[in-house]
Design an enzyme around this catalytic site. Structure first.
Site, PDB file in Angstrom:
ATOM      1  N   TYR A 214      -1.889 -39.345   2.612  1.00 37.71           N
ATOM      2  CA  TYR A 214      -3.893 -39.048   2.921  1.00 37.71           C
ATOM      3  C   TYR A 214      -3.620 -38.190   2.100  1.00 37.71           C
ATOM      4  O   TYR A 214      -5.335 -38.267   1.791  1.00 37.71           O
ATOM      5  CB  TYR A 214      -2.625 -37.925   3.977  1.00 37.71           C
ATOM      6  CG  TYR A 214      -4.035 -36.308   4.731  1.00 37.71           C
ATOM      7  CD1 TYR A 214      -4.545 -37.274   5.572  1.00 37.71           C
ATOM      8  CD2 TYR A 214      -3.342 -35.121   4.527  1.00 37.71           C
ATOM      9  CE1 TYR A 214      -5.698 -35.635   5.995  1.00 37.71           C
ATOM     10  CE2 TYR A 214      -4.590 -34.913   4.281  1.00 37.71           C
ATOM     11  CZ  TYR A 214      -5.638 -34.383   5.082  1.00 37.71           C
ATOM     12  OH  TYR A 214      -6.260 -33.402   5.622  1.00 37.71           O
ATOM     13  N   GLU A 215      -3.068 -37.138   1.081  1.00 36.86           N
ATOM     14  CA  GLU A 215      -3.136 -36.604   0.305  1.00 36.86           C
ATOM     15  C   GLU A 215      -4.356 -38.403  -1.391  1.00 36.86           C
ATOM     16  O   GLU A 215      -5.634 -37.648  -1.868  1.00 36.86           O
ATOM     17  CB  GLU A 215      -2.514 -36.425  -1.240  1.00 36.86           C
ATOM     18  CG  GLU A 215      -1.243 -34.959  -0.102  1.00 36.86           C
ATOM     19  CD  GLU A 215      -0.658 -34.749  -0.853  1.00 36.86           C
ATOM     20  OE1 GLU A 215       0.027 -35.245  -1.995  1.00 36.86           O
ATOM     21  OE2 GLU A 215       0.081 -34.280  -0.198  1.00 36.86           O
ATOM     22  N   LEU A 216      -4.151 -39.494  -1.158  1.00 38.16           N
ATOM     23  CA  LEU A 216      -4.673 -39.850  -2.255  1.00 38.16           C
ATOM     24  C   LEU A 216      -6.464 -40.149  -1.283  1.00 38.16           C
ATOM     25  O   LEU A 216      -7.055 -40.541  -2.324  1.00 38.16           O
ATOM     26  CB  LEU A 216      -3.538 -41.284  -2.166  1.00 38.16           C
ATOM     27  CG  LEU A 216      -3.663 -42.253  -2.836  1.00 38.16           C
ATOM     28  CD1 LEU A 216      -4.186 -41.828  -4.086  1.00 38.16           C
ATOM     29  CD2 LEU A 216      -2.528 -43.364  -3.402  1.00 38.16           C
TER      30      LEU A 216
END
Length: 287
Positions: A214-216
């Site tokens: 999700y962060e990436l």
């Protein structure tokens, strides 16, 4: 035919095969006894001195010969049954292996679909959040956002975070920024939006986790809207091959490597990149 039915058939076949092997063993014992009787009867015949003893020895020989033939016939019959059962067992085992493989593939596809749906939903929400805040005057609160898997905290990420703090770098690090009761997604979105650079600690655990993906995705979205090279990968216990399987774009981005670079080298590189005011100098012994 269901997997449970096939497994039941395999269990039944294994029981039949065990029973047949036991019967064959008993027939071999009978064969050995018959051969022993034949040998003894043959000896009696050769040493018989009267007609009576000769006739008695001959009958013993004939009876033993019948027992031998009967045992060998039964063994042949049982061996044929055993071969059929073994063949059937091999086919069932092959069938169950194929069925289980298909079932695993089906389950994996379902998990992949769910995973992609979650990532898509999260990406849409991040884009909405970014779009909603795009026209707001935003002051960058952080020099760098640290994206990592929790499994890598103790051996690398926490020492890195402490070293960056000592060097005067303002970092977004989940252990510092996400408090009890806070929304994880909103905290991450805020950290990404308000950070100038994004460190990504790539490891085998990072590649497999939902939140790191999700962060990436958010970092790639941010990078696409930025004129700076904001993505700063760090390889940690991971190979080029593993990264390429996960994401070709990030595999092509120049990275630091914990197998080669010490923490103080990474901190120094980041300080030089950020060009902190007052020419902050990083001591070589930062750990």
């Amino acid at each position: 035919m269901t997997i449970s039915t096939t497994l039941s058939q395999i269990k039944s076949l294994e029981k039949d095969i065990s029973s047949l092997n036991t019967k064959i063993s008993k027939e071999k014992e009978k064969e050995a006894k018959a051969l022993d009787k034949i040998a003894k009867a043959t000896k009696k015949i050769s040493s018989a001195k009267t007609t009576t003893s000769l006739n008695s020895a001959t009958r013993e020989y004939q009876n033993a010969q019948k027992d031998l033939e009967k045992s060998r016939t039964e063994q042949a019959k049982l061996a044929k049954q055993l071969a059929t059962k073994n063949s059937s067992l091999a086919n069932k085992q092959k069938a169950i292996s194929t069925a289980q493989s298909k079932e695993r593939e089906k389950q994996q596809k379902e998990l992949d679909t769910i995973h992609q749906q979650l990532l898509s939903e999260s990406q849409n929400k991040l884009e909405e959040f970014t779009k909603f805040n795009i026209n707001k005057p935003v002051t960058k609160e952080y020099d760098v956002f640290i994206s990592h898997a929790s499994e890598d905290k103790k051996d690398f990420v926490e020492p890195l975070a402490e070293a960056l703090k000592k060097a005067g770098i303002n970092i977004w690090y989940d252990s510092y920024e996400i408090g009890w009761g806070n929304s994880i997604r909103q905290s991450i979105d805020k950290g990404l939006i308000n950070s100038r650079f994004c460190i990504v600690v790539l490891s085998p655990d990072f590649i497999q986790k939902y939140w790191t993906n999700y962060e990436l995705n958010g970092i790639f979205q941010k990078a696409s809207d930025s004129d700076e090279n904001i993505l700063l990968p760090i390889w940690h216990r991971v190979t080029m091959g593993e990264i390429k399987k996960h994401n070709l774009s990030i595999a092509d981005t120049k990275a630091m490597n914990t197998g080669i670079h010490e923490i103080h080298e990474i901190v120094t590189a980041l300080v030089n990149l950020i060009k902190l005011p007052n020419e902050i100098k990083v001591q070589e012994d930062i750990s």
